[in-house]
Design a protein around this motif. Sequence first.
Motif, PDB file in Angstrom:
ATOM      1  N   PRO A 184       0.797  -1.236   0.000  1.00  0.00           N
ATOM      2  CA  PRO A 184       0.000   0.000   0.000  1.00  0.00           C
ATOM      3  C   PRO A 184       0.824   1.278   0.000  1.00  0.00           C
ATOM      4  CG  PRO A 184      -0.117  -1.115   2.133  1.00  0.00           C
ATOM      5  CD  PRO A 184       0.538  -2.066   1.193  1.00  0.00           C
ATOM      6  N   GLU A 185       2.115   1.167   0.275  1.00  0.00           N
ATOM      7  CA  GLU A 185       2.961   2.367   0.293  1.00  0.00           C
ATOM      8  C   GLU A 185       3.346   2.838  -1.104  1.00  0.00           C
ATOM      9  OE1 GLU A 185       6.007  -0.879  -0.208  1.00  0.00           O
ATOM     10  OE2 GLU A 185       4.059  -0.635   0.764  1.00  0.00           O
ATOM     11  N   LEU A 186       3.118   2.011  -2.131  1.00  0.00           N
ATOM     12  CA  LEU A 186       3.494   2.381  -3.495  1.00  0.00           C
ATOM     13  C   LEU A 186       2.654   3.545  -3.999  1.00  0.00           C
ATOM     14  CD1 LEU A 186       3.947  -1.090  -5.262  1.00  0.00           C
ATOM     15  CD2 LEU A 186       5.720   0.650  -4.936  1.00  0.00           C
ATOM     16  N   HIS A 187       3.314   4.521  -4.606  1.00  0.00           N
ATOM     17  CA  HIS A 187       2.623   5.632  -5.253  1.00  0.00           C
ATOM     18  C   HIS A 187       2.438   5.312  -6.731  1.00  0.00           C
ATOM     19  CE1 HIS A 187       3.387   9.075  -2.153  1.00  0.00           C
ATOM     20  NE2 HIS A 187       3.047   7.939  -1.581  1.00  0.00           N
ATOM     21  N   ALA A 188       1.473   5.982  -7.361  1.00  0.00           N
ATOM     22  CA  ALA A 188       1.181   5.789  -8.782  1.00  0.00           C
ATOM     23  C   ALA A 188       1.154   7.145  -9.475  1.00  0.00           C
ATOM     24  CB  ALA A 188      -0.157   5.073  -8.958  1.00  0.00           C
ATOM     25  N   TRP A 189       1.873   7.245 -10.584  1.00  0.00           N
ATOM     26  CA  TRP A 189       1.904   8.486 -11.373  1.00  0.00           C
ATOM     27  C   TRP A 189       1.385   8.225 -12.778  1.00  0.00           C
ATOM     28  CZ3 TRP A 189       7.429  11.043 -10.752  1.00  0.00           C
ATOM     29  CH2 TRP A 189       7.614  11.412  -9.398  1.00  0.00           C
ATOM     30  N   THR A 190       0.540   9.117 -13.256  1.00  0.00           N
ATOM     31  CA  THR A 190       0.241   9.176 -14.683  1.00  0.00           C
ATOM     32  C   THR A 190       1.314  10.043 -15.321  1.00  0.00           C
ATOM     33  OG1 THR A 190      -2.145   8.882 -14.417  1.00  0.00           O
ATOM     34  CG2 THR A 190      -1.384   9.963 -16.432  1.00  0.00           C
ATOM     35  N   THR A 191       2.102   9.464 -16.219  1.00  0.00           N
ATOM     36  CA  THR A 191       3.286  10.154 -16.735  1.00  0.00           C
ATOM     37  C   THR A 191       3.087  10.762 -18.119  1.00  0.00           C
ATOM     38  OG1 THR A 191       4.088   7.971 -17.390  1.00  0.00           O
ATOM     39  CG2 THR A 191       4.952   8.886 -15.338  1.00  0.00           C
ATOM     40  N   SER A 192       1.882  10.616 -18.671  1.00  0.00           N
ATOM     41  CA  SER A 192       1.512  11.347 -19.882  1.00  0.00           C
ATOM     42  C   SER A 192       0.016  11.163 -20.090  1.00  0.00           C
ATOM     43  CB  SER A 192       2.290  10.832 -21.104  1.00  0.00           C
ATOM     44  OG  SER A 192       2.171  11.716 -22.198  1.00  0.00           O
ATOM     45  N   TYR A 193      -0.679  12.248 -20.400  1.00  0.00           N
ATOM     46  CA  TYR A 193      -2.079  12.151 -20.813  1.00  0.00           C
ATOM     47  C   TYR A 193      -2.424  13.380 -21.634  1.00  0.00           C
ATOM     48  CZ  TYR A 193      -3.485  15.140 -16.754  1.00  0.00           C
ATOM     49  OH  TYR A 193      -3.630  16.155 -15.841  1.00  0.00           O
ATOM     50  N   THR A 194      -3.561  13.325 -22.314  1.00  0.00           N
ATOM     51  CA  THR A 194      -3.830  14.265 -23.386  1.00  0.00           C
ATOM     52  C   THR A 194      -4.320  15.629 -22.894  1.00  0.00           C
ATOM     53  OG1 THR A 194      -5.103  14.602 -25.407  1.00  0.00           O
ATOM     54  CG2 THR A 194      -6.180  13.367 -23.643  1.00  0.00           C
ATOM     55  N   TRP A 195      -3.954  16.659 -23.670  1.00  0.00           N
ATOM     56  CA  TRP A 195      -4.554  17.980 -23.495  1.00  0.00           C
ATOM     57  C   TRP A 195      -5.882  18.058 -24.243  1.00  0.00           C
ATOM     58  CZ3 TRP A 195      -2.110  20.558 -19.861  1.00  0.00           C
ATOM     59  CH2 TRP A 195      -0.739  20.367 -19.686  1.00  0.00           C
ATOM     60  N   GLY A 196      -6.179  17.050 -25.042  1.00  0.00           N
ATOM     61  CA  GLY A 196      -7.429  17.005 -25.772  1.00  0.00           C
ATOM     62  C   GLY A 196      -7.582  18.175 -26.720  1.00  0.00           C
ATOM     63  N   ASP A 197      -8.797  18.702 -26.794  1.00  0.00           N
ATOM     64  CA  ASP A 197      -9.055  19.852 -27.661  1.00  0.00           C
ATOM     65  C   ASP A 197      -8.988  21.156 -26.874  1.00  0.00           C
ATOM     66  OD1 ASP A 197     -11.322  19.679 -26.122  1.00  0.00           O
ATOM     67  OD2 ASP A 197     -12.728  19.476 -27.797  1.00  0.00           O
ATOM     68  N   MET A 198      -8.346  21.085 -25.706  1.00  0.00           N
ATOM     69  CA  MET A 198      -8.171  22.245 -24.810  1.00  0.00           C
ATOM     70  C   MET A 198      -9.498  22.696 -24.193  1.00  0.00           C
ATOM     71  SD  MET A 198      -5.124  24.527 -26.526  1.00  0.00           S
ATOM     72  CE  MET A 198      -5.812  24.711 -28.162  1.00  0.00           C
ATOM     73  N   SER A 199     -10.492  21.806 -24.185  1.00  0.00           N
ATOM     74  CA  SER A 199     -11.744  22.113 -23.508  1.00  0.00           C
ATOM     75  C   SER A 199     -11.636  21.679 -22.047  1.00  0.00           C
ATOM     76  CB  SER A 199     -12.897  21.364 -24.180  1.00  0.00           C
ATOM     77  OG  SER A 199     -12.796  19.972 -23.908  1.00  0.00           O
TER      78      SER A 199
END
Length: 412
Positions: free
Chosen positions: A319-334
Amino acid sequence: MIVNFKVGILFGVAAASVVLAGESLPTAQTTVDFGKKLQAWDGFGVHYVEVRHTRDYKVWREDYGGFKYLTPEQREQVIRLVFGPDGLKPGLVKAWSDPYHELVNDNDDPYTMNPAGFDHRTTTQWVRYFCKRGLEETRKRGDDLTFLAGLHAPPAWVRRQKIVQGRDLDPAMKLEVAEYIASWAKYLRDVEGLPVKYISPMNEAEDKFRWPEDGGDPVSYYKSEHNLWWPDHQVVDFLRYAREVLDRLGLKEVGLTNGEPNSWGALFDFKAKDGTGFEYARRIREDPVAFKNLALITSHGFRKSYDPRGADLLREARPELHAWTTSYTWGDMSLDFLEDTRNLIYKVKCNGMIPWATVHNDYESDKLSPPATVRVSSNPNSPIKTNNKQIQITKAYHHYKQVSRAGQPKMA
C-alpha cells in the motif's frame, strides 16, 4: 462543512452552482470533509520533448518543443510561465532520453560504465536547459522538483533488427539497456545537478503491432516513435536485473518503475489484435524479486481509461506504493482535460500527474516525410506553443494552472 447545493471539490477548492432568488431547485446535502486524506500527493508535472521521431539526427535535428526557434529572452519567458512564482509551479519533471546517446557499445561490461562512450548532450540541449533552469527557478522560491528519467527507447544495436525503430530486444543486450538508462540518470544527477528519483524503462510499448510484422521499419511507418516492444515478461525481467545494474553504478537511491503503457487499463490487461494478452501488474506481483524492486507504479493515461485494477493489485500487497500518470492528453483544450485529471486522481487514485509535452512546435510535428503534410503529433494542443518564433499561451495553460497551482506537492 455542510452545503445544500451541487458542489465539486478538487484539492480543497469548492465550486458551487448559483441559485438565483425566486428559483426552486432540488437540493442535496453534501458533506465536505477537508480533514479526510484520500491519498498522498506528489504534485503535478511537466515534460519537455526534444527528439521523438527522427531516424537520423544528422539529417534532422528534431526539437519537438521548438526552443531552437526562440531567442534567449523568449526561452526565459517560457521558464517563468512554467516554473516562476506566477507560473504553473509543477513539482514533477519527466526527462526523456532518446536512442542516440550511445551509438556504439561503451564496453562489454554493463556494470562498468565508460563515460566517454556516452554523449548525453548533443540531442538533449533543450531538455537539459528546461530542467536545469526550471530547478533553479523552483528552488529560488524555496520549493523543489522530483525528476523521472525516462527511456523513450534504447539505441539500434541493442535490438535484434539493429535499426533505430527495430521492435525486438536482443536478449544478449538486456543488461546494456539497464546501463543505458542508468547512464542518463547518472549524468542528470552528477553533471546537471538534477535530483533524479526514478527511472522508467519504456514508453507505450505493449503492442507489437505498432511495428510491421517483421519488427522492422519501412518508410511508410513515418509516424512511429522510438519505441521498443516490452511484453510483460520482459518488464518483469528488467525489474529483476536492473536493480543490481543501478546499484553497482552508484544509483542505489534511484527507484525503478514498471515503465509506461498507453493506459491504466493496459497495465492491468492488454490484448493485442492477434489475441495475445499481457498482464503487467499481475506478472510483476507474482514475481517476488521484481515486485520488491518496484519503487513507483507508472502509466500513461490515454484512451480515457480510468481502470484502477492494475495499480490496486500492486498496492493491495504494498500500500505504500505511489502511482503516477506520466503522460495524458490535453485534448481539444476544452474542460474535458480537467475531467480527465479528476478521473485519474479519484478513480485510478494517482499520487502524481504529468501531462504530455508542456511546450510544442507544430512545424516540428509536420516535418516528417513521406508524406510531409501528415501530422505526426498525436497530442498537439500543448499549453505553450512556439510556432512562428512566437510564444503562444493556449487554453490548456490556463486549465492546467487551475489544478497545478492548487495541487502542490505534499498536499492530499
